[in-house]
Write a protein that holds these residues in place. Structure first.
Motif, mmCIF file in Angstrom:
data_model
loop_
_atom_site.group_PDB
_atom_site.id
_atom_site.type_symbol
_atom_site.label_atom_id
_atom_site.label_comp_id
_atom_site.label_asym_id
_atom_site.label_seq_id
_atom_site.Cartn_x
_atom_site.Cartn_y
_atom_site.Cartn_z
ATOM 1 N N PHE A 212 0.815 -1.217 0.000
ATOM 2 C CA PHE A 212 0.000 0.000 0.000
ATOM 3 C C PHE A 212 0.851 1.270 0.000
ATOM 4 O O PHE A 212 0.324 2.377 -0.128
ATOM 5 C CB PHE A 212 -0.932 0.000 1.222
ATOM 6 N N GLU A 213 2.173 1.083 0.167
ATOM 7 C CA GLU A 213 3.081 2.235 0.243
ATOM 8 C C GLU A 213 3.956 2.380 -1.006
ATOM 9 O O GLU A 213 4.358 3.486 -1.356
ATOM 10 C CB GLU A 213 4.008 2.095 1.469
ATOM 11 N N TYR A 214 4.223 1.244 -1.674
ATOM 12 C CA TYR A 214 5.184 1.284 -2.788
ATOM 13 C C TYR A 214 4.611 0.624 -4.042
ATOM 14 O O TYR A 214 3.781 -0.282 -3.961
ATOM 15 C CB TYR A 214 6.494 0.601 -2.371
ATOM 16 N N LYS A 215 5.077 1.091 -5.162
ATOM 17 C CA LYS A 215 4.554 0.683 -6.477
ATOM 18 C C LYS A 215 4.677 -0.824 -6.711
ATOM 19 O O LYS A 215 3.750 -1.472 -7.192
ATOM 20 C CB LYS A 215 5.313 1.436 -7.570
ATOM 21 N N SER A 216 5.831 -1.393 -6.381
ATOM 22 C CA SER A 216 6.068 -2.810 -6.670
ATOM 23 C C SER A 216 6.763 -3.475 -5.487
ATOM 24 O O SER A 216 7.789 -2.988 -5.010
ATOM 25 C CB SER A 216 6.932 -2.954 -7.930
ATOM 26 N N VAL A 217 6.188 -4.597 -5.015
ATOM 27 C CA VAL A 217 6.803 -5.366 -3.928
ATOM 28 C C VAL A 217 6.915 -6.809 -4.398
ATOM 29 O O VAL A 217 5.907 -7.474 -4.651
ATOM 30 C CB VAL A 217 5.975 -5.288 -2.624
ATOM 31 N N LYS A 218 8.155 -7.300 -4.524
ATOM 32 C CA LYS A 218 8.378 -8.672 -4.954
ATOM 33 C C LYS A 218 9.095 -9.437 -3.851
ATOM 34 O O LYS A 218 9.778 -8.847 -3.002
ATOM 35 C CB LYS A 218 9.214 -8.681 -6.242
ATOM 36 N N THR A 219 8.951 -10.772 -3.859
ATOM 37 C CA THR A 219 9.550 -11.589 -2.795
ATOM 38 C C THR A 219 10.339 -12.752 -3.386
ATOM 39 O O THR A 219 10.033 -13.245 -4.477
ATOM 40 C CB THR A 219 8.459 -12.147 -1.852
ATOM 41 N N LEU A 220 11.348 -13.184 -2.626
ATOM 42 C CA LEU A 220 12.135 -14.363 -2.978
ATOM 43 C C LEU A 220 12.270 -15.229 -1.735
ATOM 44 O O LEU A 220 12.640 -14.737 -0.660
ATOM 45 C CB LEU A 220 13.539 -13.958 -3.464
ATOM 46 N N PHE A 221 11.999 -16.517 -1.899
ATOM 47 C CA PHE A 221 12.098 -17.461 -0.785
ATOM 48 C C PHE A 221 13.522 -18.012 -0.668
ATOM 49 O O PHE A 221 14.005 -18.312 0.413
ATOM 50 C CB PHE A 221 11.091 -18.608 -0.994
ATOM 51 N N ASN A 222 14.199 -18.111 -1.813
ATOM 52 C CA ASN A 222 15.549 -18.685 -1.858
ATOM 53 C C ASN A 222 16.550 -17.627 -2.339
ATOM 54 O O ASN A 222 16.420 -17.120 -3.459
ATOM 55 C CB ASN A 222 15.556 -19.885 -2.803
ATOM 56 N N PRO A 223 17.567 -17.286 -1.552
ATOM 57 C CA PRO A 223 18.529 -16.253 -1.957
ATOM 58 C C PRO A 223 19.349 -16.621 -3.198
ATOM 59 O O PRO A 223 19.911 -15.741 -3.863
ATOM 60 C CB PRO A 223 19.433 -16.096 -0.724
ATOM 61 N N ASN A 224 19.426 -17.923 -3.505
ATOM 62 C CA ASN A 224 20.171 -18.344 -4.694
ATOM 63 C C ASN A 224 19.557 -17.780 -5.979
ATOM 64 O O ASN A 224 20.223 -17.718 -7.017
ATOM 65 C CB ASN A 224 20.221 -19.873 -4.785
ATOM 66 N N GLN A 225 18.305 -17.351 -5.885
ATOM 67 C CA GLN A 225 17.645 -16.790 -7.063
ATOM 68 C C GLN A 225 18.116 -15.353 -7.372
ATOM 69 O O GLN A 225 17.780 -14.797 -8.413
ATOM 70 C CB GLN A 225 16.119 -16.787 -6.845
ATOM 71 N N ILE A 226 18.866 -14.786 -6.434
ATOM 72 C CA ILE A 226 19.386 -13.420 -6.655
ATOM 73 C C ILE A 226 20.233 -13.358 -7.920
ATOM 74 O O ILE A 226 20.158 -12.405 -8.699
ATOM 75 C CB ILE A 226 20.213 -12.953 -5.429
ATOM 76 N N SER A 227 21.038 -14.406 -8.121
ATOM 77 C CA SER A 227 21.953 -14.419 -9.275
ATOM 78 C C SER A 227 21.218 -14.334 -10.605
ATOM 79 O O SER A 227 21.717 -13.766 -11.581
ATOM 80 C CB SER A 227 22.813 -15.690 -9.248
#
Length: 454
Positions: free
Chosen positions: A25-40
């Motif tokens: 409700f505060e920011y345009k886009s909020v995304k989530t990642l369950f596994n940090p390996n997906q950062i790459s």
């Protein structure tokens, strides 16, 4: 709603859901990642403004090392992204370590919603500030390149010029103070710019100051700056030329025109490598490459008591003497051809050439005004030309023997030019002595020389 992209990385799905609900409700886009390996493999990581990153992902591990590892990985890919670290195991040393490695803040679980929103907002403002700073740096870099852009060129291949350029190349790589001497119009400023261009400071500014045009009363304000309210017209703080040239090169031209009083002030700034603005008592350190120039004989001025010997030693670590045009064998026609093409293009007169007799006339002339005189001569010839071939009569060279003053009528400007040139010649370029003989102030003499050289 703030136009920002948020990414939350945590191995607890309840945490991801709670933060997504709170932030959406505060920011345009909020995304989530369950596994940090997906950062790459995360697409467009550079477009993420803020990352909320858990510090521990493996069961039973609470050292925070995993979070620090992924913090570094994010910073490698997107240095300007603000990263907020999250952990249920609060430790001051861990927070300090994260901040040292580039995190913008630290949040403990369970969090206070209001405090978390404030932290995220601050992180977003930090991100925007970094972007603005980067934009300003780009603009500053572009401006410096524009200011330093040398629209003139050092033209010639004579032995005398090559010797000077070889010395310039050796000296440019150091930070020593350089004194450039030579007659009017020989190109002392071009040599100074070449020193800057070849130096380690080439990406910083080159500041040019005409010392002869600055009165004693304005000397400190112009060179060292002033504080607001220090005098009637000082409506705001103003940096002087020394501050403006910080990290770059400062070129002080016409050094022979300084009074003894201003010489003392300049010496103090050079010795201390710091200045004090007028109306202030706070020293400001400056890091400059100092290049000075004059057409005067400073050694003779020291003997005459007109120039401080200690100042001369300070500015004269390396001395570069720029040869007059008459001593640069072969360069006269090279320069003439360069100026011919330049002005032919400027005035839309293509195809112009200089015939052999005209070339001989240019070669035989002594060029007392050196390159500047040749430049003006070529421009005048191009403007007045009626055909494609420039003949001797197209070049108006005013070289008259002294006795002609008694037998020929000349203009007042020509007579004034002759008298000033003669006085300066008799006093070895000493403006103060020449001005005294002519019965005018040094500033008046300087102004007349500037006018006559145009």
């Amino acid at each position: 709603m703030t136009n920002a992209n948020i990414l939350v990385i945590d191995d607890n799905k309840s945490v991801l859901s709670a933060l997504e609900i709170l932030l959406q409700f505060e920011y345009k886009s909020v995304k989530t990642l369950f596994n940090p390996n997906q950062i790459s493999s995360f697409p467009n990581i550079k477009e993420i403004d803020i990352v909320l990153l858990d510090m521990n992902f493996s069961a039973g591990v609470n050292t925070g090392n995993e979070g620090l590892f992924w913090l570094n990985e994010i910073k490698k890919k997107s240095p300007n992204t603000s990263v907020i670290m999250m952990t249920a195991y609060g430790a001051v040393d861990l927070a300090v370590k994260a901040l040292k490695q580039g995190a913008s803040d630290f949040i403990l679980k369970p969090w206070n919603n209001e405090r978390l929103l404030t932290t995220v907002k601050s992180a977003y403002e930090l991100r925007k500030s970094k972007e603005e700073i980067n934009q300003l740096k780009k603009k500053e870099s572009h401006l410096k390149r524009f200011i330093n852009e040398d629209k003139n060129h050092i033209i010639g291949n004579s032995k005398a010029l090559i010797a000077v350029l070889n010395l310039v190349q050796k000296v440019a790589k150091t930070d020593v103070n350089v004194l450039i001497t030579g007659e009017n119009g020989t190109g002392k400023e071009l040599i100074a710019r070449e020193l800057h261009r070849l130096s380690s400071r080439k990406n910083e500014v080159f500041i040019n100051v005409d010392m002869g045009s600055i009165s004693d009363s304005l000397f400190e304000s112009e060179l060292f700056g002033h504080a607001k309210g220090s005098f009637t017209d000082a409506k705001e703080d103003r940096a002087g030329k020394f501050e403006a040239a910080n990290l770059g090169s400062l070129f002080l031209d016409e050094m022979g025109n300084l009074s003894l009083q201003t010489q003392a002030k300049l010496l103090s700034a050079i010795q201390n490598k710091s200045i004090v603005r007028v109306g202030s008592n706070k020293p400001i350190d400056v890091d400059i490459r100092l290049i000075c120039a004059t057409n005067c004989n400073l050694d003779q001025m020291v003997i005459d008591g007109l120039f401080r010997e200690d100042l001369l030693y300070r500015i004269n670590t390396i001395h570069i003497e720029v040869p007059p045009l008459r001593e640069r064998e072969g360069d006269i026609l090279v320069l003439a051809d360069f100026f011919l093409k330049q002005f032919a293009n400027k005035y839309d007169k293509s195809g112009l050439k200089i015939n052999n007799l005209a070339q001989e006339k240019l070669m035989e002339y002594q060029w007392p005004g050196n390159i500047r005189e040749l430049q003006h001569t070529m421009e005048r010839a191009v403007i007045l030309s009626e055909g494609n071939v420039l003949k001797p009569t197209d070049f108006l060279l005013h070289s008259k023997p002294a006795q002609s003053l008694e037998t020929e009528l000349i203009t007042l400007d020509e007579m004034e030019h002759h008298m000033i040139s003669r006085a300066l010649e008799l006093h070895d370029g000493n403006y103060s002595a020449a001005a005294e003989q002519l019965g005018v102030s040094r500033q008046t003499l300087y102004n007349k020389m500037k006018k006559l050289s145009k």
